[in-house]
Design a protein around this motif. Structure first.
Motif, short mmCIF file in Angstrom:
data_model
loop_
_atom_site.label_atom_id
_atom_site.label_comp_id
_atom_site.label_asym_id
_atom_site.label_seq_id
_atom_site.Cartn_x
_atom_site.Cartn_y
_atom_site.Cartn_z
N LEU A 1 -23.95 -68.20 9.27
CA LEU A 1 -24.89 -67.94 8.19
C LEU A 1 -25.45 -69.28 7.70
O LEU A 1 -24.71 -70.24 7.54
CB LEU A 1 -24.18 -67.24 7.02
N THR B 1 -27.43 -65.48 10.98
CA THR B 1 -28.06 -64.86 9.82
C THR B 1 -28.69 -65.95 8.97
O THR B 1 -28.03 -66.93 8.59
CB THR B 1 -27.03 -64.08 8.98
N LEU C 1 -24.61 -59.69 3.04
CA LEU C 1 -23.58 -60.39 3.80
C LEU C 1 -22.33 -59.56 4.04
O LEU C 1 -21.42 -60.01 4.74
CB LEU C 1 -23.19 -61.69 3.08
#
Length: 322
Positions: free
Chosen positions: A4, A35, A71
């Protein structure tokens, strides 16, 4: 590995994402999912030809429910927390600065804690702190230098470092806070960065344009090239937790140089008569914030493998690399 990046549309975030997309790994670990979070994205990532899943999510990091919903779908392995409201902007908008720089960081840590407690998988969190935490500095800065931030942004980063260290102590996250110096060269844009002139001077003088420097020729600062920062961010996630020992906060190795030395390096690298192109009109506030930097020692960071550009010519040369 699921990676992420918050602040993924920013100057450093875009470069970090592109590096991971091109390499397909962080250190020796293959990335299967990437992400990307930010308020908005300049362009969509075409992942059709890539051997990993890429998702871009636009939203407000200060919206804790949006952050948790976004998330909470896939376990995270590595988190790069780059999103922030920088110095000048945080001074103008205190509430916005605190909501992103402190509140969103706390929400992200709580998400990490929830993941660790629910499935027993502790994510690595690389936090982009800043040398702004140092504020007023003595003649030599080292790992034991007291923190005296002079702007809200620096104070916010101190809070981030402290809570990341505490969450790591309690086993909820494997945190690493990296104090980034000035990063060169940022694109010409209104970002709220009071240090933007350090990027502008390289860009303008390298093209043979005149430039008015808001610091004196003898003013000294610290900076690293963007490629060097990306290398250190990647290393920050890849270094084994067992090597972190007593600290999880690192002032990154960087170069200390005067504006006159930078001007000379730009002239040498880009074959320009920079001494005739530059003039100096010091702004006392700017010089106080960015032009009074002392010598720097970073033994903890050196020991675990973080590095600076090597020399000023190399920094200047790498600063404009795409």
């Amino acid at each position: 590995m699921h990676v992420l990046i918050t602040g993924a549309n920013g100057f450093v975030g875009q470069s970090l994402a592109n590096h991971i997309l091109s390499q397909g790994c962080v250190g020796e670990s293959k990335v299967s999912r990437l992400t990307l979070l930010d308020r908005q994205f300049d362009e969509a990532v075409d992942s059709s030809s890539l051997d990993l899943v890429v998702e871009q999510h636009s939203g407000d990091l200060a919206d804790d429910q949006w952050l948790k919903d976004t998330l909470g779908r896939f376990p995270m392995d590595v988190i790069y927390h780059l999103a922030s409201i920088p110095g000048g902007m945080a001074e103008k908008n205190d509430q916005l600065g605190r909501s992103v720089n402190i509140d969103a960081t706390m929400t992200l840590l709580e998400i990490c804690k929830a993941q660790t407690e629910s499935i027993g998988h502790k994510p690595v969190l690389v936090f982009a702190s800043s040398i702004a935490v140092l504020g007023i500095m003595p003649d030599l800065v080292n790992d034991d230098t007291p923190l005296k931030p002079q702007m809200s942004y620096g104070a916010h980063k101190v809070v981030g470092e402290v809570v990341i260290n505490d969450f790591s102590r309690r086993g909820w996250v494997d945190g690493r806070s990296l104090r980034l110096p000035g990063v060169l060269a940022r694109p010409p844009a209104e970002t709220g960065q009071l240090s933007a002139f350090l990027s502008d001077i390289i860009r303008e003088l390298s093209q043979g344009h005149t430039f008015v420097c808001p610091m004196s020729a003898q003013a000294k600062t610290w900076a690293s090239s963007l490629p060097n920062i990306i290398e250190n961010l990647i290393h920050g996630a890849a270094v084994e937790e067992s090597k972190l020992k007593a600290t999880r906060t690192f002032t990154l190795p960087t170069l200390c140089f005067s504006m006159a030395e930078m001007v000379d390096a730009i002239g040498l690298v880009y074959k320009q008569n920079t001494k005739e192109l530059v003039s100096y009109e010091p702004n006392p506030m700017i010089e106080n914030l960015f032009g009074c930097f002392p010598s720097l020692e970073t033994p903890s960071a050196d020991e675990v493998g973080f590095k600076h550009d090597g020399d000023l010519n190399k920094l200047v040369e790498r600063a404009l690399l795409k």
